[in-house]
Write an enzyme that holds these catalytic residues in place. Structure first.
Site, short mmCIF file in Angstrom:
data_model
loop_
_atom_site.label_atom_id
_atom_site.label_comp_id
_atom_site.label_asym_id
_atom_site.label_seq_id
_atom_site.Cartn_x
_atom_site.Cartn_y
_atom_site.Cartn_z
N ASP A 27 -6.48 -10.40 -8.89
CA ASP A 27 -6.49 -9.61 -7.67
C ASP A 27 -5.50 -8.44 -7.76
OD1 ASP A 27 -8.31 -11.28 -6.57
OD2 ASP A 27 -6.87 -12.44 -5.40
N GLU A 81 -8.96 -15.15 -11.80
CA GLU A 81 -8.05 -15.84 -10.90
C GLU A 81 -8.84 -16.54 -9.79
OE1 GLU A 81 -5.48 -12.99 -9.07
OE2 GLU A 81 -4.76 -14.39 -7.55
N ASP A 106 -3.16 -7.57 -5.96
CA ASP A 106 -2.04 -7.77 -5.04
C ASP A 106 -0.86 -8.38 -5.79
OD1 ASP A 106 -2.79 -10.35 -5.52
OD2 ASP A 106 -3.50 -10.78 -3.50
N ASP A 161 0.39 -11.43 -5.83
CA ASP A 161 0.08 -12.68 -6.52
C ASP A 161 -0.70 -12.43 -7.80
OD1 ASP A 161 1.36 -14.43 -4.95
OD2 ASP A 161 -0.38 -15.00 -3.73
#
Ligand code: 0RA
Length: 746
Positions: free
Chosen positions: A501, A427, A503, A505
């Site tokens: 990641d 990403e 998180d 997103d």
């Protein structure tokens, strides 16, 4: 200890050999000794209860996950027969035989549609043999009888322990840690199956009680498979508000079908045989597809909606946007295929076909408006298919799909043998840069993807091919795309690893990618080529020593382990351990409340107030009752009848007297953190290449999660929520998950 004193008779020896075989080769009976095999034990027991439901004698099953790691299954069926078995040379009870002999179940039952005779179907005796201990209690003929076993061998005789008017069976078992690599049940895995079972058995109530976390969930579907399709379509725009429902029976085979169309382009058909999900399809699915295509085409021609001979709707066209359940009950199913999840009985095809032809024709006649809408959608699909074909020819001419020139963004590896080559899909460009520096370029390739890849649900293939990100991905992998065209043998890497990641997103992007692979490169998932990297969430330093931590869960366990070393409390070692576990559970729950904006002292006040004062909205929250139960356990452990009274505790020579549990937790937590350097990684980009290599990419040290079909299907569902047309569920999802991101303020 065995309940007989005499030497073993031939019969006993046979039984012991049977159980020994199960313990020697458990995987042969339950598939594996990992997490799947462990849950298989529960399914095995439940399946017997569901058989009682199928036979019409049971409408309630309760499953309890107990604190000691055991599992209890209670049903209100007829109860396992408890009488002496006439043909048994020793006159043992049927109960004992069912629980200790391999394949004994059938001896007492008539042929019916049994789940337990199907795919799982190894019998409760197998569960017994693989349990450290088991206890069975049967209510039948006015009596309650009970027997206990250890690793499949009775440790008590069948005893009468009470009288009752009820009937039913209660089985408690504790998986044997000598056999299983993991022995902790996952509520989520079980819940998924129970939900499915409740849909497939209309009116059957399944209750799942997790004593470990204090949660209770109940599954019941009054609408049966009609509710099932409605639920699968929950967040989509639907075409026929009331699902099409067709059922029938022939030659002892029962067929039930529910269909509801939505406005997406995906197709979701789940097929079942005796409550078992036949993921590989089979003759029932073939019959279903053929009847669907034929019936819709002939109706469309008859009503002049398409021109005979000139236009026709293909199978794929009429299945665009379909959600369907095909549930069959078959007395003697034959399972085939790689994972034995494909129905082989040839007679079933014609039966399903005939029943659907008739039922669907009638429905179309009776619902002309919806019939027209469904046909319009299929015609759109046919037009799009034509357009896609042209687009594909165009791209082919332009050489996009055939173009083997690798995209510039791809940092390829030198190794050309796909079986050892790995592709990291990363990403963002900055993390991509780190990964390129970190990798072992001999066999690791890196492809950075920018932002969110195209929303594949809304885009048809022709449009999808215009997305740069998608084109890059397809060329790098090298096997093409699509149901018909993907070629597994041409893929350039046997490990394709998604690295996003840790998180919200990142999770979103991972879901998008999983959905893309699920829909466009399915064999990649089926053959286990797709993986998810596990970057760490924290780096913790304590003097020279350092360690990476991958989840919040692990982080708390880590803090607790240090607390065990550093906290002094006048309780004795055993109790101290329990105390710390409870106080950390308590602290985490309080932190959740704090994060939601409640003051901790207010919550603690509520905890000590009497029940009459509790008609407060917080007090009715499930989280609160959970917190309260931890609070009570803590008070009990400390041995204070009036809660919150003084007791002494010290950490690093600091004393707390007369503190609240929250204060104690905060002090312990903060004091431990003071001795540590904690870095929380908000993204892959925050790690330097060395760190990324050692934590996430180095095969010697990394952990990879292999994506299973279930993961991909779940992603597909979540994806629909995130990307679907309905705004509300989407908001709900994002809010819910945002709350789950714990921010520890380090
Ligand atoms: C053998 C025969 C019958 C029922 C059962 C076993 C039975 C097994 C389990 C396991 C969990 N719950 C169960 N409930 C029933 C048929 C009994 C009859 O004919 O009355």
């Amino acid at each position: 200890m065995v309940n007989k004193e005499q030497t073993y008779k031939a019969e006993d020896i046979k039984i012991l050999k049977g159980l020994e075989g199960v313990r020697k080769r458990p995987a042969m009976y339950i598939g594996s000794t990992g997490i799947e095999g462990l849950h298989h034990l529960v399914y095995e027991v439940i399946d017997n209860s569901v058989d009682e439901a199928l036979a019409g004698f049971c409408n309630r099953i309760e499953i309890k996950l107990n604190i000691d790691g055991s599992c209890t299954v209670i049903d209100n069926g007829r109860g396992i027969p408890t009488g002496r078995h006439p043909e048994d040379p020793e006159g043992r009870t049927a109960l004992e035989i069912v629980l200790t002999e391999l394949h004994a179940g059938g001896k007492f039952e008539s042929k019916a549609y049994k789940v337990s005779g199907g795919l799982h179907g190894v019998g409760i005796s197998v569960v017994n043999a693989l349990s450290e201990w088991m206890e069975v209690e049967v209510k039948r003929n006015g009596k309650v009888v009970k027997q206990r076993y250890s690793r499949g061998i009775p440790t008590t005789p069948v005893q009468e322990v009470g009288i009752t008017q009820e009937t039913g069976t209660k089985i408690t078992f504790k998986p044997d840690p000598e056999i299983f690599e993991v022995t902790e049940f996952s509520k989520d895995i079980l819940a998924h199956r129970f939900k499915e079972l409740s849909y497939l058995n209309k009116g059957l109530k399944i209750i799942l009680i997790d004593e470990r976390s204090g949660t209770v969930e109940e599954y019941i579907a009054e609408g049966g498979i009609i509710s099932f399709v409605e639920d699968l379509n929950k967040n989509k725009k639907i075409i026929n508000p009331k699902p099409i429902y067709v059922s029938g029976q022939k030659d002892g085979i029962i067929v039930e079908i529910a269909i509801q169309y939505n406005e997406t382009f995906a197709e979701e058909i789940l097929t079942f045989v005796n409550n078992i999900n036949t993921r590989e399809g089979g003759t029932h699915l073939v019959g279903f597809k053929s009847a669907l295509t034929r019936t819709i085409n002939s109706y469309a021609i008859e009503k002049g909606l398409i021109k005979e001979g000139k236009e026709s709707l293909s199978g794929e066209d009429v299945r665009e946007g379909i959600v369907a359940i095909v549930s069959t009950k078959i007395p003697e199913p034959q399972f085939e295929g790689q994972t034995k999840m494909k129905l082989g009985n040839s007679e079933v095809k014609g039966i399903v076909e005939a029943i659907l032809n008739e039922g669907l024709s009638r429905w179309l006649e009776e619902n002309p408006n919806y019939a027209r809408k469904i046909i319009e959608k299929a015609k759109d699909a046919a037009r799009a298919r034509e357009a896609a074909k042209r687009a594909k020819e165009l791209t082919r001419r332009k050489g996009i799909l055939e173009d083997t020139t690798l995209p510039g963004k791809l940092a390829d590896c030198t190794e050309k043998d796909p079986t050892v080559a790995e592709l990291f899909i990363v990403e963002g460009d900055s993390a991509g840069g780190s990964a390129k520096q970190a990798r072992d370029r001999r066999y690791q390739a890196v492809l950075p993807l920018r932002g969110k890849i195209l929303n594949v649900e809304k885009a048809r293939i022709d449009k999808m091919l215009t997305s740069e990100e998608i084109k890059t991905l397809i060329t790098a992998i090298g096997g093409g795309i699509g149901k018909e065209n993907f070629e597994l043998q041409s893929i350039r890497y046997h490990k394709i690893i998604l690295m996003t990641d840790a998180d919200v997103d990142g999770a979103h992007i991972r879901t998008l990618l999983l959905t893309f692979f699920y829909r466009q490169m399915l064999p990649l998932i089926e053959k286990g080529h797709l993986y998810i990297a596990q970057p760490p969430l924290y780096r913790i330093k304590r003097g020279k020593w350092e360690r990476y931590i991958q989840s919040e869960e692990e982080f708390y366990t880590f803090l607790r382990d240090i607390a065990e070393e550093e906290v002094n409390i006048d309780l004795g070692e055993d109790k101290k351990k329990d105390f710390l576990k409870l106080i950390f559970d308590y602290g985490r729950l309080m932190e959740d409340f704090e994060r939601k904006g409640f003051s901790t002292s207010y919550i603690e006040k509520l905890l000590i107030s009497s029940p009459q004062q509790m008609d407060n909205s917080i007090a009715s929250l499930r989280e609160f009752s959970f917190l309260k139960s931890v609070f009570e356990k803590l008070s009990e452990l400390i041995g204070i009848p009036e809660r919150q009274r003084e007791f002494s505790l010290s950490i690093r020579n600091e004393n707390f007297i007369d503190s609240s549990f929250w204060n104690i937790y905060e002090k312990i937590r903060d004091s431990i953190k003071k001795g540590l350097t904690i870095q929380r990684y908000k993204g892959l980009g925050e790690m330097n290449p060395d760190q990324l290599w050692e934590t996430t990419m180095d095969p010697e040290r990394r952990t990879l999660l292999q994506v299973t079909m279930q993961d991909a299907q779940a992603a597909n569902e979540i994806f629909t929520i995130l990307m679907g047309d309905e705004v509300e569920p989407r908001k709900e999802f994002i809010v819910k998950h945002a709350l789950e991101v714990r921010n520890l303020d380090i």
